[in-house]
Design a protein around this motif. Structure first.
Motif, PDB file in Angstrom:
ATOM      1  N   HIS B 562       0.692  -1.138  -0.078  1.00  0.00           N
ATOM      2  CA  HIS B 562       0.032  -0.133  -0.199  1.00  0.00           C
ATOM      3  C   HIS B 562       0.658   1.249   0.022  1.00  0.00           C
ATOM      4  CE1 HIS B 562      -3.541  -2.284   0.257  1.00  0.00           C
ATOM      5  NE2 HIS B 562      -2.925  -2.727   1.490  1.00  0.00           N
ATOM      6  N   SER B 563       2.206   1.219   0.118  1.00  0.00           N
ATOM      7  CA  SER B 563       2.693   2.321   0.115  1.00  0.00           C
ATOM      8  C   SER B 563       4.089   2.589  -1.086  1.00  0.00           C
ATOM      9  CB  SER B 563       3.775   2.243   1.382  1.00  0.00           C
ATOM     10  OG  SER B 563       4.392   1.069   1.764  1.00  0.00           O
ATOM     11  N   GLY B 564       3.173   2.802  -2.199  1.00  0.00           N
ATOM     12  CA  GLY B 564       3.759   3.329  -3.642  1.00  0.00           C
ATOM     13  C   GLY B 564       4.867   2.081  -3.937  1.00  0.00           C
ATOM     14  N   ILE B 565       5.610   2.580  -5.021  1.00  0.00           N
ATOM     15  CA  ILE B 565       6.460   1.803  -6.055  1.00  0.00           C
ATOM     16  C   ILE B 565       7.269   0.771  -5.074  1.00  0.00           C
ATOM     17  CG2 ILE B 565       7.807   3.479  -6.576  1.00  0.00           C
ATOM     18  CD1 ILE B 565       6.500   1.017  -9.062  1.00  0.00           C
ATOM     19  N   VAL B 566       8.191   1.791  -4.119  1.00  0.00           N
ATOM     20  CA  VAL B 566       9.134   1.353  -3.404  1.00  0.00           C
ATOM     21  C   VAL B 566       8.564  -0.092  -2.416  1.00  0.00           C
ATOM     22  CG1 VAL B 566      10.957   1.727  -1.723  1.00  0.00           C
ATOM     23  CG2 VAL B 566      10.297   3.563  -3.444  1.00  0.00           C
ATOM     24  N   GLY B 567       7.431   0.153  -1.851  1.00  0.00           N
ATOM     25  CA  GLY B 567       6.753  -0.507  -0.919  1.00  0.00           C
ATOM     26  C   GLY B 567       6.320  -1.888  -1.750  1.00  0.00           C
TER      27      GLY B 567
END
Lengths: 74, 627
Positions: B562-567
């Motif tokens: 749920h926390s962006g591309i890095v996530g």
């Protein structure tokens, strides 16, 4: 079951696992050292060494069974 | 197995041994020298064969070749020379004598070159020192009053302050050659000793410059030396190339000769296993009963009927050699018996039962469709890379069982549901702990009783019904009694006290039978059967720990999504690493625990072991030469 009785129940379940795990670990440490020593002398003893080393594992399984039974009663 | 004693006149022993070797069926009982019969003497050529074998191995050793051991894989056989007629010993001796001479010559040449290079390198270093320290011919020429000292010293130390403590009367030059500090010191002959003492503080090592040619200039000498050294190094390379050429060319020949002679030495030394009289040899051993006639026929033919045979009755407690015969699918599971102990001749080979029960126990612990598929892929890759080992096949069958149990538990890489879709399952390992434990102990109950049943039949076959009932049947009676007691009690047909009395009665009956069957040991071991069954609770424990770890990995990874591309990238990485570790742990744990349940809980109910492996005298692989 709540309150002190419940807490004691959880503590006993934890104690059952912890004590048996320590016992099994200590026994395996003793047997494992001896088994590796014997294996260094005679490699064919691997099978027997393995069996002897894993025998005390049952202790912790008993602990687990008891813990589950205690938790079931809570 | 049939035990046989064969007697052959000494004149016919050679063809007899050849035929025995070719048949590869007789497990020879080694004769020990006793008062009446000595052991036989090796055949006439044994000395020559072993000398030749030694020569071949020494050639291979000096060429740094690894000869495949006798009995190694088919692949190595391919490396051997083409089949041909059996060469005579003399021709082999001649061939390898020449090869040895050649090898020694090139090795000697290489050694000489290496020595020369090391000498020249040393000289070059001296010249380089002289050049770096600007030592001219004048300085190097010995004089009466002055002394020149050249040598190496410790790095990073100022030398002149140390020398100045003694006197200012010296000339010092320092430089660095090949990362070594070199120094040249000119002092008066009279004060040389003091200066040398001071130099010892900087770990001074003298260099002997007397070897340097004083003709011509130093740069010219340096150039010449370098050129010469290069030439020597080229020669060394050529020599090494020559050696590897010889090694490559002679490898197939060495391999096949080594294999042939290893087999030949066994034949030559075979009479050492025989009992000898003045005119004949006697050999005793075991032959598989179904090949008995064929083996004896071929032996008889090879010795023109001069070999006499007699079947010998085997005693009941005699240790006959055993050979496990199983269909190819079960064969890998013989690995467990080889690791533990072979069954004795008179008991059942449990490989086929293990082939059935081992994957079940394993799958129950590692029951996950995803993990099962992953381990199947892993095993396929391992097989491709390392060849076919029994262990890989075992894990393959176990993985199939993992997939089967994964379907029952509804687990796919630890996921029991995706979104709102829950995978169908019969029982959930993550939520129904108690039920799972009862099932695990139930499996233990079945497994242990299976072991007892095998024990019962083993005993029935060899000791009769009564003994079987005493030794193994007593355990059934004990279990049945307890079950009946509990059932009666739960249907209120027995009171609490009645149940107690009933159980005492059951234990009494068991006690009497067990003491008759197994002695006091049976009685002492009575509680063990229940602890053995409880031990199967590990099936649940290992499984649940594996599931919980998988769930933790999945939950954390899903949160990261749920926390962006890095996530998302981190989540994928976490899943990959986490599940890899969990599969590795699961494989190891499930395998060892399943094995342990077989060795400790299951085998103790019937397995005696101690079988001697059937090792027939003769070829384990095809010969190198045509016969």
């Amino acid at each position: 079951m709540e309150g002190i009785a419940g807490g004691l129940g959880f503590a006993s379940a934890a104690a059952a696992i912890a004590a048996t795990a320590f016992a099994a670990a200590w026994a395996e440490y003793k047997i494992g050292t001896a088994a590796v020593g014997a294996m260094a002398e005679k490699e064919e003893l691997f099978g027997k060494g393995l069996i002897l080393t894993v025998i005390p594992e049952t202790i912790v399984i008993f602990g687990l069974v008891i813990a589950i039974l205690i938790l079931g009663k809570l | 197995m049939t035990k046989v004693i064969a007697v052959v006149p000494k004149s016919k022993v050679k063809p007899a041994i050849s035929a025995l070797y070719k048949a590869g069926a007789l497990h020879i009982i080694e004769h020990k020298k006793d008062e009446t019969h000595d052991i036989g003497a090796p055949l006439a050529d044994s000395g020559r064969v072993s000398a030749l074998l030694l020569k071949i191995r020494s050639i291979a050793g000096s060429l740094s070749l690894n000869l495949p051991k006798d009995g190694s894989s088919e692949q190595n056989q391919e490396k051997g020379r083409d089949l041909g007629k059996i060469p005579s010993l003399a021709s082999l001796e001649n061939e390898f004598g020449l090869l040895e001479g050649k090898v020694q010559e090139v090795l000697q040449k290489k050694e000489n070159l290496a020595k020369a290079i090391s000498r020249e390198e040393n000289d070059l270093f001296l010249l380089e020192c002289a050049s770096a320290l600007k030592l001219s011919r004048n300085i190097l020429t010995p004089s009466e009053n002055l002394s020149l000292v050249v040598g190496t010293a410790k790095k990073g130390v100022e030398i002149s302050p140390i020398l100045k403590k003694i006197s200012y009367d010296f000339l010092l030059r320092t430089s660095e050659v090949k990362e070594t500090v070199v120094l040249a010191l000119i002092v008066k002959m009279s004060s040389k000793k003091e200066f040398m003492g001071a130099l010892s503080q900087v770990e001074f090592q003298p260099l002997d410059m007397s070897g340097i040619s004083l003709k011509g200039t130093i740069p010219a000498a340096l150039k010449m030396k370098r050129e010469y050294l290069e030439k020597l190094q080229d020669n060394l390379q050529a020599a090494e190339k020559g050696i590897s050429g010889i090694a490559k060319k002679s490898f197939p020949m060495l391999v096949s000769a080594n294999r042939y002679l290893s087999q030949e030495i066994q034949r030559q030394e075979a009479p050492l296993l025989f009992a000898a009289t003045d005119y004949a040899y006697a050999v005793s051993g075991y032959v598989p009963t179904d090949t008995y006639d064929a083996v004896l026929g071929s032996l008889s033919k090879a010795t023109q009927g001069k070999m006499l045979f007699e079947k010998v009755h085997t005693g009941h407690d005699e240790h006959l050699p055993v050979q496990l015969i199983n269909p190819p699918k079960v064969k890998p599971f013989e690995f467990f018996l080889n690791l533990y102990s072979l069954p004795s001749y008179h008991e059942k080979d449990p490989s086929n039962i293990i082939a059935f029960t081992f994957p079940i126990l394993f799958g129950f612990m590692l029951g996950d469709v995803g993990y099962g598929l992953a381990t199947i892929l892993l095993v396929r890759w391992l097989k491709k890379k390392f060849g076919d080992f029994p262990l890989f096949s075992i894990i393959f069958y176990a993985s199939l069982s993992s997939i089967f149990f994964g379907l029952i538990f509804g687990e796919y890489f630890g996921f029991e549901e995706i979104g709102s879709f829950a995978f169908p399952h019969l029982i959930s390992r993550a939520h129904e702990l108690n039920e799972l434990m009862y099932i695990a102990v139930g499996i233990g109950f079945l497994h242990i009783n299976l072991g007892l049943a095998i024990g019962f039949f083993n005993a029935l076959k060899h000791h009769g019904l009564m003994f079987a009932v005493f030794e193994k049947g007593s355990w059934f009676i004990l279990q049945l009694g307890i079950i009946v007691g509990i059932v009666l009690f739960s249907f209120h047909l027995l009171s609490g006290a009645g149940l107690g009395l009933f159980l005492v009665l059951v234990i009494l009956v068991f006690g009497v039978l067990a003491v008759k069957g197994e002695g006091i040991k049976g009685l002492v071991e009575m509680p063990a059967i229940f602890s053995n069954m409880l031990s199967y609770a590990r099936l649940m424990a290992i499984g649940v720990s594996s599931v919980q770890l998988a769930i933790v990995i999945n939950e954390n990874a899903l949160e990261m999504f749920h926390s962006g591309i890095v996530g998302i990238l981190g989540g994928i990485l976490l899943m990959l690493v986490g599940h890899t570790i969990n599969i590795a742990l699961g494989l190891l744990g499930s395998f060892l625990h399943s094995l342990r349940l077989h060795y400790v809980e299951f085998f103790s109910k019937f397995f005696q072991g101690g079988g001697i492996p059937y090792a027939p005298f003769g070829q384990k692989q095809k010969g190198v030469y045509e016969d």
